[in-house]
Scaffold this motif. Structure first.
Motif, short mmCIF file in Angstrom:
data_model
loop_
_atom_site.label_atom_id
_atom_site.label_comp_id
_atom_site.label_asym_id
_atom_site.label_seq_id
_atom_site.Cartn_x
_atom_site.Cartn_y
_atom_site.Cartn_z
N THR A 43 -35.01 -25.94 15.85
CA THR A 43 -35.97 -26.89 15.29
C THR A 43 -36.91 -27.35 16.39
O THR A 43 -36.47 -27.65 17.50
N SER A 57 -41.21 -27.20 12.72
CA SER A 57 -40.66 -26.08 11.98
C SER A 57 -39.14 -26.07 12.14
O SER A 57 -38.59 -26.61 13.10
N GLN A 59 -35.98 -23.16 11.90
CA GLN A 59 -35.70 -21.73 11.84
C GLN A 59 -34.20 -21.48 11.90
O GLN A 59 -33.47 -22.15 12.64
N SER A 60 -33.76 -20.52 11.12
CA SER A 60 -32.37 -20.07 11.19
C SER A 60 -32.36 -18.56 11.43
O SER A 60 -33.21 -17.84 10.92
N LYS A 61 -31.37 -18.09 12.20
CA LYS A 61 -31.27 -16.68 12.53
C LYS A 61 -29.81 -16.26 12.48
O LYS A 61 -28.94 -16.94 13.02
N THR A 72 -33.91 -13.62 9.69
CA THR A 72 -34.56 -14.83 10.17
C THR A 72 -35.31 -15.52 9.04
O THR A 72 -36.02 -14.86 8.27
N GLU A 73 -35.12 -16.82 8.93
CA GLU A 73 -35.86 -17.64 7.96
C GLU A 73 -36.49 -18.81 8.69
O GLU A 73 -35.90 -19.35 9.64
N ARG A 74 -37.68 -19.23 8.26
CA ARG A 74 -38.37 -20.34 8.91
C ARG A 74 -39.21 -21.11 7.91
O ARG A 74 -39.78 -20.52 6.98
N TRP A 75 -39.27 -22.41 8.08
CA TRP A 75 -40.12 -23.30 7.26
C TRP A 75 -40.86 -24.23 8.21
O TRP A 75 -40.30 -24.67 9.22
N ASN A 76 -42.15 -24.50 7.90
CA ASN A 76 -42.88 -25.46 8.72
C ASN A 76 -43.46 -26.57 7.85
O ASN A 76 -43.40 -26.53 6.61
N GLU A 100 -41.54 -8.47 7.44
CA GLU A 100 -41.79 -9.91 7.52
C GLU A 100 -42.65 -10.35 6.34
O GLU A 100 -43.59 -9.65 5.95
N LYS A 102 -44.34 -14.08 4.26
CA LYS A 102 -44.52 -15.52 4.24
C LYS A 102 -45.14 -15.94 2.92
O LYS A 102 -45.90 -15.18 2.30
#
Length: 300
Positions: A43, A57, A59-61, A72-76, A100, A102
């Motif tokens: 984070t 943001s 992020q998890s991996k 990998t996942e990410r949110w901002n 990838e 989004k």
């Protein structure tokens, strides 16, 4: 011998010396942790001191080692959702394939990329192409021979069948020094030197010239990589890092437009590092655009 780097990693030692650890005009916090199940969470958050705008943001991996997969996942805070599936080294040693995507639920905007990389002892190839109606193909190749590196990259508009840009780079490195030079589109160039004087002192020089409309060289990613210098101007940076002891260091840099950067970093305890920094306008010390920043990094 170190493996041949990708094109974006060329000159990274000098670039990090001038960018990392400086937080001009922002408060920054980074948190990194690894769960018992092997999921890595990262984070990061930024708060601007000028307009109090907050961004960040999460992020998890997760790595599935047996299958060579990384998810990998990410949110901002702009409500973009990112996802990536990467497969590495199982089909062939050195081969990387990734998909990838989004998506922004509020506007239904979506985009994606297919990425491929292939690395061997003396070269590293990297490419990606957009999965939209107007795809852009980016390709780069770095070739290494002993202590020398050479790289080339292109950006190609597939829909209009035209080149959007090109870049070439040359470099040389050994255990104590790294030289890097790059030319982009014939009007933007960069030259840098990173030198490890001893166990306590790292020093560097960076000279950049942007094209007529752009700024100076910027680091990738967060606000600490903001550009310096005006469009078309030559900017000369001198910088150093001095390791006071095992858990503390100071940073300093100055350029030819008399902007002075200072920073101090201290490891408070295992997993907690704090840093403070300032970029001072020495041309107008009394009323200049001085920028201060604070950063905290947590890892557990």
């Amino acid at each position: 011998m170190a493996p041949t780097p990708t094109y974006p990693d060329l000159g990274k030692l000098a670039r990090d010396l001038f960018r990392r650890g400086y937080h001009p005009g922002i408060w920054q916090i980074d948190c990194k942790t690894l769960t018992n199940s092997g999921i890595e969470f990262f984070t990061t958050g930024f708060a601007s001191q000028d307009n109090s705008k907050v961004s960040g943001s999460l992020q998890s991996k997760y790595k599935i080692e047996d299958q060579g997969l990384t998810l990998t996942e990410r949110w901002n805070t702009e409500n973009w959702l990112f996802g990536e599936i990467m497969h590495r080294d199982k089909l062939a040693e050195g081969l990387m394939l990734a998909l990838e995507a989004k998506f922004q639920p509020g506007s239904n905007a979506a985009d994606g990329k297919f990425k491929m990389g292939f690395a061997q002892e003396n070269f590293n190839f990297l490419a990606d192409i957009g999965l939209n109606s107007e795809p852009i193909l980016n390709c780069s190749l770095v070739v290494g021979h002993k202590e020398f590196l050479g790289g080339v990259g292109t950006e190609f508009d597939v829909g209009n069948t035209e080149f959007k840009g090109w870049k070439v780079a040359l470099g040389w490195s050994n255990e104590t020094a790294t030289l890097h030079g790059e030319l982009k589109n014939g009007d933007t160039w960069l030259a840098s030197l990173f030198y490890k004087a001893n166990e306590k002192i790292d020093a560097g020089v960076e000279v950049t010239k942007a094209g007529g409309g752009g700024g100076g060289a910027a680091a990738e990613g967060a606000p600490e990589g903001q550009a310096e210098g005006g469009g078309g101007d030559v900017v000369v940076n001198l910088g150093m890092i001095y390791h006071l002891e095992e858990d503390a260091l100071i940073r300093a840099k100055i350029n030819n437009v008399v902007e002075l950067g200072l920073g101090y970093e201290q490891k408070l305890r295992e997993g907690i590092t704090a840093s403070i920094s300032a970029v001072l306008d020495c041309n107008n010390f009394k009323d200049g655009n001085h920028r201060f920043g604070v950063g905290v990094a947590l890892q557990c």
